[in-house]
Design a protein around this motif. Structure first.
Motif, PDB file in Angstrom:
ATOM      1  N   SER A  30       0.819  -1.205   0.000  1.00  0.00           N
ATOM      2  CA  SER A  30       0.000   0.000   0.000  1.00  0.00           C
ATOM      3  C   SER A  30       0.858   1.263   0.000  1.00  0.00           C
ATOM      4  CB  SER A  30      -0.903  -0.009   1.229  1.00  0.00           C
ATOM      5  OG  SER A  30      -1.800   1.063   1.194  1.00  0.00           O
ATOM      6  N   LEU A  31       0.198   2.390  -0.145  1.00  0.00           N
ATOM      7  CA  LEU A  31       0.889   3.669  -0.029  1.00  0.00           C
ATOM      8  C   LEU A  31       1.037   3.992   1.451  1.00  0.00           C
ATOM      9  CD1 LEU A  31      -1.089   3.855  -2.719  1.00  0.00           C
ATOM     10  CD2 LEU A  31      -0.200   6.175  -2.750  1.00  0.00           C
ATOM     11  N   GLY A  62       0.528  12.763  -7.856  1.00  0.00           N
ATOM     12  CA  GLY A  62       1.485  12.854  -8.931  1.00  0.00           C
ATOM     13  C   GLY A  62       1.642  11.489  -9.582  1.00  0.00           C
ATOM     14  N   ARG A  67       9.895   6.292  -9.656  1.00  0.00           N
ATOM     15  CA  ARG A  67      10.424   4.973  -9.303  1.00  0.00           C
ATOM     16  C   ARG A  67      11.916   5.099  -9.074  1.00  0.00           C
ATOM     17  NH1 ARG A  67       8.197   0.568  -8.731  1.00  0.00           N
ATOM     18  NH2 ARG A  67       6.304   1.178  -9.865  1.00  0.00           N
ATOM     19  N   TYR A 120      -9.589   4.424  -4.179  1.00  0.00           N
ATOM     20  CA  TYR A 120      -8.710   4.679  -5.312  1.00  0.00           C
ATOM     21  C   TYR A 120      -8.461   3.398  -6.084  1.00  0.00           C
ATOM     22  CZ  TYR A 120      -7.565   9.394  -3.764  1.00  0.00           C
ATOM     23  OH  TYR A 120      -7.635  10.727  -3.423  1.00  0.00           O
ATOM     24  N   GLN A 140      -5.692   1.750  -8.713  1.00  0.00           N
ATOM     25  CA  GLN A 140      -4.335   1.951  -9.182  1.00  0.00           C
ATOM     26  C   GLN A 140      -3.928   0.829 -10.128  1.00  0.00           C
ATOM     27  OE1 GLN A 140      -1.096   1.719  -6.293  1.00  0.00           O
ATOM     28  NE2 GLN A 140       0.063   3.298  -7.379  1.00  0.00           N
ATOM     29  N   GLY A 186       2.158   0.556 -11.813  1.00  0.00           N
ATOM     30  CA  GLY A 186       3.114   1.604 -12.137  1.00  0.00           C
ATOM     31  C   GLY A 186       2.526   2.975 -12.355  1.00  0.00           C
ATOM     32  N   LYS A 187       1.228   3.124 -12.062  1.00  0.00           N
ATOM     33  CA  LYS A 187       0.578   4.414 -12.288  1.00  0.00           C
ATOM     34  C   LYS A 187       0.083   5.016 -10.991  1.00  0.00           C
ATOM     35  CE  LYS A 187      -0.755   3.414 -17.039  1.00  0.00           C
ATOM     36  NZ  LYS A 187      -1.866   3.419 -18.036  1.00  0.00           N
ATOM     37  N   ARG A 188      -0.328   6.249 -11.075  1.00  0.00           N
ATOM     38  CA  ARG A 188      -0.813   6.930  -9.885  1.00  0.00           C
ATOM     39  C   ARG A 188      -2.208   6.436  -9.516  1.00  0.00           C
ATOM     40  NH1 ARG A 188      -1.059  12.937 -12.041  1.00  0.00           N
ATOM     41  NH2 ARG A 188       0.020  12.083 -13.839  1.00  0.00           N
ATOM     42  N   PRO A 189      -2.565   6.536  -8.249  1.00  0.00           N
ATOM     43  CA  PRO A 189      -3.932   6.169  -7.839  1.00  0.00           C
ATOM     44  C   PRO A 189      -4.938   7.155  -8.417  1.00  0.00           C
ATOM     45  CG  PRO A 189      -2.430   6.257  -5.956  1.00  0.00           C
ATOM     46  CD  PRO A 189      -1.718   6.893  -7.101  1.00  0.00           C
ATOM     47  N   LEU A 207      -8.910   8.448  -8.083  1.00  0.00           N
ATOM     48  CA  LEU A 207     -10.114   8.451  -7.253  1.00  0.00           C
ATOM     49  C   LEU A 207     -11.300   7.922  -8.058  1.00  0.00           C
ATOM     50  CD1 LEU A 207     -11.509   9.401  -4.582  1.00  0.00           C
ATOM     51  CD2 LEU A 207     -12.002  11.541  -5.790  1.00  0.00           C
ATOM     52  N   PHE A 237      -7.595   0.642  -3.399  1.00  0.00           N
ATOM     53  CA  PHE A 237      -7.225   1.054  -2.043  1.00  0.00           C
ATOM     54  C   PHE A 237      -8.348   1.873  -1.424  1.00  0.00           C
ATOM     55  CE2 PHE A 237      -2.858  -0.223  -1.916  1.00  0.00           C
ATOM     56  CZ  PHE A 237      -2.393  -0.125  -3.208  1.00  0.00           C
ATOM     57  N   PHE A 270      -4.045   4.797   4.123  1.00  0.00           N
ATOM     58  CA  PHE A 270      -4.544   3.840   3.146  1.00  0.00           C
ATOM     59  C   PHE A 270      -4.681   2.437   3.713  1.00  0.00           C
ATOM     60  CE2 PHE A 270      -4.749   5.978  -0.931  1.00  0.00           C
ATOM     61  CZ  PHE A 270      -4.026   7.124  -0.708  1.00  0.00           C
ATOM     62  N   GLY A 305      -4.796  -2.612   0.336  1.00  0.00           N
ATOM     63  CA  GLY A 305      -5.022  -2.844  -1.089  1.00  0.00           C
ATOM     64  C   GLY A 305      -5.662  -4.190  -1.388  1.00  0.00           C
TER      65      GLY A 305
END
Lengths: 113, 112
Positions: free
Chosen positions: A43-44, A105, A109, B36, B38, B41-44, B46, B89, B102, B105
């Motif tokens: 997770s973030l 953003g 990586r 979210y 995701q 390799g990309k941003r989450p 909404l 998430f 968060f 996931g």
């Protein structure tokens, strides 16, 4: 919504070097930005809250001397990973926003060899 | 601080079936709960959110329910499609403009 960019998108560095990651809010004045770290398939995790014109607030367990944050303007926050080591390899994402909605953003990586 | 738990960690469903993902939170002061999506390799991104003064919210095939008393909220995706495959998430925020905490996931796979 707000447009947030990050630079670089990908960086490879040698162990012991420092890496700076920029987070820019392109159309929004961001008094606060958040930095997250995401390891593969995890997770973030919030690292710190970046406050324009003042010191960042770090989450428990995050070393402030290793992850330097500077938020000198309303459109730019930087995260510097100092003396990077392989265990710092991760996906670093910033976010900002007004009200409740946060805009992320595209992420950076980092691979430390 | 806030602690958000999410289940299941992986979920596979047949195309057209429904998918449900559940989250619990610990801080009763949390009042905003976004979800979210995701992709690798990309941003989450909404997809839906709910505030503590609302019990349910729906947007086409996606719905979210909130039980403040039990401190849990759920994401429901109906008529799933292969493009719904991603990691989802949940998150909780104590107040407007504050940081998110968060969940761990859920990797959703929709089988054609």
């Amino acid at each position: 919504g707000a447009v947030v960019s990050q630079h670089p998108s990908r960086v490879i560095c040698k162990s012991g070097t420092s890496v700076k990651i920029e987070c820019r809010s392109l159309d929004f004045q961001a008094t606060t930005m958040f930095w997250y770290r995401q390891f593969p398939k995890q997770s973030l995790m919030l690292m710190a809250t970046s406050n324009e014109g003042s010191k960042a607030t770090y989450e428990q367990g995050v070393e402030k001397d290793k992850f330097l944050i500077n938020h000198a303007s309303l459109t730019l926050s930087t995260l510097t990973v100092t003396s990077a080591h392989p265990e710092d390899s991760s996906f670093y994402i910033c976010s900002t926003g007004g009200g409740e909605t946060q805009y992320f953003g595209p992420g950076t990586r980092l691979l430390v060899l | 601080g806030e602690n958000v738990e999410q289940h299941p960690s992986t979920l596979s469903v047949q195309e057209g079936d429904s998918a449900v993902i559940k989250c619990t939170y610990s801080d009763s002061a949390s009042n905003y709960f976004p979800w979210y999506k995701q992709e690798l390799g990309k941003r989450p991104q909404l997809i839906i959110d709910i505030r503590s003064n609302v019990g349910e919210k729906k947007d086409q095939r996606i719905a979210v329910t909130l039980n403040k008393t039990a401190k849990h909220f759920s994401l429901h995706i109906t008529e799933t499609q292969p493009e719904d495959s991603a990691v989802y998430f949940c998150a909780a925020s104590i107040r407007a403009g504050n940081q998110f905490y968060f969940g761990t996931g859920t990797s959703l796979t929709v089988i054609p």
